[in-house]
Design a protein around this motif. Structure first.
Motif, PDB file in Angstrom:
ATOM      1  N   GLY A  71      -7.335  25.559  74.753  1.00  0.00           N
ATOM      2  CA  GLY A  71      -6.229  24.730  74.307  1.00  0.00           C
ATOM      3  C   GLY A  71      -4.931  25.481  74.124  1.00  0.00           C
ATOM      4  N   GLY A  72      -4.830  26.673  74.677  1.00  0.00           N
ATOM      5  CA  GLY A  72      -3.623  27.479  74.558  1.00  0.00           C
ATOM      6  C   GLY A  72      -3.601  28.394  73.345  1.00  0.00           C
ATOM      7  N   ARG A  73      -4.721  28.454  72.612  1.00  0.00           N
ATOM      8  CA  ARG A  73      -4.751  29.245  71.386  1.00  0.00           C
ATOM      9  C   ARG A  73      -4.474  30.725  71.649  1.00  0.00           C
ATOM     10  NH1 ARG A  73      -8.084  29.056  66.000  1.00  0.00           N
ATOM     11  NH2 ARG A  73      -7.737  31.197  65.320  1.00  0.00           N
ATOM     12  N   ARG A  74      -5.148  31.315  72.635  1.00  0.00           N
ATOM     13  CA  ARG A  74      -4.985  32.751  72.872  1.00  0.00           C
ATOM     14  C   ARG A  74      -3.555  33.087  73.253  1.00  0.00           C
ATOM     15  NH1 ARG A  74      -8.435  37.154  73.507  1.00  0.00           N
ATOM     16  NH2 ARG A  74      -9.612  35.947  72.007  1.00  0.00           N
ATOM     17  N   LEU A  75      -2.944  32.274  74.115  1.00  0.00           N
ATOM     18  CA  LEU A  75      -1.547  32.524  74.480  1.00  0.00           C
ATOM     19  C   LEU A  75      -0.645  32.418  73.256  1.00  0.00           C
ATOM     20  CD1 LEU A  75      -1.199  30.679  77.906  1.00  0.00           C
ATOM     21  CD2 LEU A  75      -1.148  33.138  77.489  1.00  0.00           C
ATOM     22  N   ALA A  76      -0.918  31.456  72.383  1.00  0.00           N
ATOM     23  CA  ALA A  76      -0.125  31.305  71.162  1.00  0.00           C
ATOM     24  C   ALA A  76      -0.316  32.509  70.249  1.00  0.00           C
ATOM     25  CB  ALA A  76      -0.516  30.016  70.439  1.00  0.00           C
ATOM     26  N   GLU A  77      -1.546  33.015  70.158  1.00  0.00           N
ATOM     27  CA  GLU A  77      -1.806  34.204  69.335  1.00  0.00           C
ATOM     28  C   GLU A  77      -1.038  35.403  69.866  1.00  0.00           C
ATOM     29  OE1 GLU A  77      -6.055  34.530  69.505  1.00  0.00           O
ATOM     30  OE2 GLU A  77      -6.344  33.168  67.817  1.00  0.00           O
ATOM     31  N   LEU A  78      -1.088  35.599  71.164  1.00  0.00           N
ATOM     32  CA  LEU A  78      -0.368  36.720  71.770  1.00  0.00           C
ATOM     33  C   LEU A  78       1.138  36.586  71.560  1.00  0.00           C
ATOM     34  CD1 LEU A  78      -2.495  36.979  75.001  1.00  0.00           C
ATOM     35  CD2 LEU A  78      -2.248  38.792  73.292  1.00  0.00           C
ATOM     36  N   ALA A  79       1.655  35.386  71.754  1.00  0.00           N
ATOM     37  CA  ALA A  79       3.091  35.165  71.553  1.00  0.00           C
ATOM     38  C   ALA A  79       3.480  35.408  70.099  1.00  0.00           C
ATOM     39  CB  ALA A  79       3.463  33.744  71.976  1.00  0.00           C
ATOM     40  N   GLU A  80       2.614  34.996  69.160  1.00  0.00           N
ATOM     41  CA  GLU A  80       2.926  35.185  67.750  1.00  0.00           C
ATOM     42  C   GLU A  80       2.879  36.662  67.373  1.00  0.00           C
ATOM     43  OE1 GLU A  80       3.993  33.482  63.958  1.00  0.00           O
ATOM     44  OE2 GLU A  80       4.293  33.073  66.063  1.00  0.00           O
ATOM     45  N   TRP A  81       1.887  37.401  67.876  1.00  0.00           N
ATOM     46  CA  TRP A  81       1.854  38.847  67.617  1.00  0.00           C
ATOM     47  C   TRP A  81       3.110  39.502  68.168  1.00  0.00           C
ATOM     48  CZ3 TRP A  81      -0.316  41.238  63.987  1.00  0.00           C
ATOM     49  CH2 TRP A  81      -1.604  40.938  63.558  1.00  0.00           C
ATOM     50  N   GLU A  82       3.492  39.103  69.366  1.00  0.00           N
ATOM     51  CA  GLU A  82       4.677  39.694  69.982  1.00  0.00           C
ATOM     52  C   GLU A  82       5.916  39.410  69.131  1.00  0.00           C
ATOM     53  OE1 GLU A  82       6.049  40.308  74.478  1.00  0.00           O
ATOM     54  OE2 GLU A  82       5.754  38.216  73.927  1.00  0.00           O
ATOM     55  N   ARG A  83       6.048  38.192  68.619  1.00  0.00           N
ATOM     56  CA  ARG A  83       7.189  37.832  67.784  1.00  0.00           C
ATOM     57  C   ARG A  83       7.195  38.636  66.484  1.00  0.00           C
ATOM     58  NH1 ARG A  83       8.484  35.133  63.490  1.00  0.00           N
ATOM     59  NH2 ARG A  83       6.362  34.499  63.027  1.00  0.00           N
ATOM     60  N   ILE A  84       6.023  38.779  65.872  1.00  0.00           N
ATOM     61  CA  ILE A  84       5.921  39.526  64.615  1.00  0.00           C
ATOM     62  C   ILE A  84       6.229  41.006  64.842  1.00  0.00           C
ATOM     63  CG2 ILE A  84       4.281  40.327  62.856  1.00  0.00           C
ATOM     64  CD1 ILE A  84       3.058  37.459  62.986  1.00  0.00           C
ATOM     65  N   VAL A  85       5.723  41.569  65.925  1.00  0.00           N
ATOM     66  CA  VAL A  85       6.016  42.974  66.247  1.00  0.00           C
ATOM     67  C   VAL A  85       7.515  43.168  66.411  1.00  0.00           C
ATOM     68  CG1 VAL A  85       5.820  44.710  68.081  1.00  0.00           C
ATOM     69  CG2 VAL A  85       3.767  43.560  67.226  1.00  0.00           C
ATOM     70  N   GLU A  86       8.161  42.252  67.120  1.00  0.00           N
ATOM     71  CA  GLU A  86       9.611  42.352  67.309  1.00  0.00           C
ATOM     72  C   GLU A  86      10.341  42.241  65.966  1.00  0.00           C
ATOM     73  OE1 GLU A  86      13.174  39.888  69.462  1.00  0.00           O
ATOM     74  OE2 GLU A  86      11.218  39.915  70.428  1.00  0.00           O
ATOM     75  N   GLN A  87       9.903  41.303  65.136  1.00  0.00           N
ATOM     76  CA  GLN A  87      10.525  41.139  63.819  1.00  0.00           C
ATOM     77  C   GLN A  87      10.372  42.401  62.978  1.00  0.00           C
ATOM     78  OE1 GLN A  87       9.201  37.673  61.654  1.00  0.00           O
ATOM     79  NE2 GLN A  87       9.801  38.556  59.713  1.00  0.00           N
ATOM     80  N   LEU A  88       9.184  43.001  62.992  1.00  0.00           N
ATOM     81  CA  LEU A  88       8.944  44.206  62.195  1.00  0.00           C
ATOM     82  C   LEU A  88       9.687  45.416  62.736  1.00  0.00           C
ATOM     83  CD1 LEU A  88       5.146  43.815  61.382  1.00  0.00           C
ATOM     84  CD2 LEU A  88       7.075  43.629  59.788  1.00  0.00           C
ATOM     85  N   SER A  89      10.033  45.399  64.011  1.00  0.00           N
ATOM     86  CA  SER A  89      10.766  46.531  64.580  1.00  0.00           C
ATOM     87  C   SER A  89      12.204  46.586  64.045  1.00  0.00           C
ATOM     88  CB  SER A  89      10.781  46.463  66.106  1.00  0.00           C
ATOM     89  OG  SER A  89      11.625  45.425  66.560  1.00  0.00           O
ATOM     90  N   LEU A  90      12.648  45.477  63.450  1.00  0.00           N
ATOM     91  CA  LEU A  90      14.020  45.399  62.947  1.00  0.00           C
ATOM     92  C   LEU A  90      14.176  45.888  61.514  1.00  0.00           C
ATOM     93  CD1 LEU A  90      14.939  41.916  64.439  1.00  0.00           C
ATOM     94  CD2 LEU A  90      15.435  44.180  65.387  1.00  0.00           C
ATOM     95  N   HIS A  91      13.050  46.083  60.813  1.00  0.00           N
ATOM     96  CA  HIS A  91      13.126  46.596  59.440  1.00  0.00           C
ATOM     97  C   HIS A  91      11.892  47.435  59.139  1.00  0.00           C
ATOM     98  CE1 HIS A  91      10.154  43.814  57.691  1.00  0.00           C
ATOM     99  NE2 HIS A  91      10.657  42.915  58.487  1.00  0.00           N
ATOM    100  N   ALA A  92      11.953  48.217  58.098  1.00  0.00           N
ATOM    101  CA  ALA A  92      10.893  49.169  57.791  1.00  0.00           C
ATOM    102  C   ALA A  92       9.809  48.600  56.878  1.00  0.00           C
ATOM    103  CB  ALA A  92      11.486  50.411  57.137  1.00  0.00           C
ATOM    104  N   GLY A  93       9.902  47.343  56.525  1.00  0.00           N
ATOM    105  CA  GLY A  93       8.944  46.756  55.594  1.00  0.00           C
ATOM    106  C   GLY A  93       7.661  46.302  56.260  1.00  0.00           C
TER     107      GLY A  93
END
Length: 110
Positions: A71-93
């Motif tokens: 149902g697209g779950r794995r693609l959504a998981e990968l996209a969400e990890w990618e978004r979170i990784v990008e967000q975390l790259s912008l700050h040290a927290g």
């Protein structure tokens, strides 16, 4: 490797994420809670390297075998990890669901 969701074509009927996609994103957010950038990168790479994860080409198609079997779950998981990784790259927290602007925007929209 990128698993970002493609933009809709002009004139396409807007449809929201499926229940499987929502569940996948929520599971990733729970798992990412308290992780730093390096931990999130490791989690993303581990999921992307899993034998049942779609390739980057399959992700670009958006409707390949991986999208139809779960149902697209794995693609959504990968996209969400990618978004979170990008967000975390912008700050040290560390990642916090309650301070994630994307999550807050979703909540405000509903």
């Amino acid at each position: 490797m990128t698993y970002e969701q493609p933009l809709q074509e002009p004139g396409e009927e807007a449809k929201g994420p499926t229940q499987a996609e929502r569940a996948g994103r929520q599971a990733v957010r729970r798992q990412a809670q308290g992780m730093g950038h390096h931990e999130a990168v490791h989690a993303f790479r581990a999921l992307a390297a899993a034998p049942d994860s779609p390739s980057e080409d399959e992700a670009d198609e958006g409707d390949g075998p991986a999208a139809t079997t779960d149902g697209g779950r794995r693609l959504a998981e990968l996209a969400e990890w990618e978004r979170i990784v990008e967000q975390l790259s912008l700050h040290a927290g560390t990642y916090d669901i309650e301070s994630d602007p994307y999550v807050q925007g979703e909540r405000a929209a509903h």
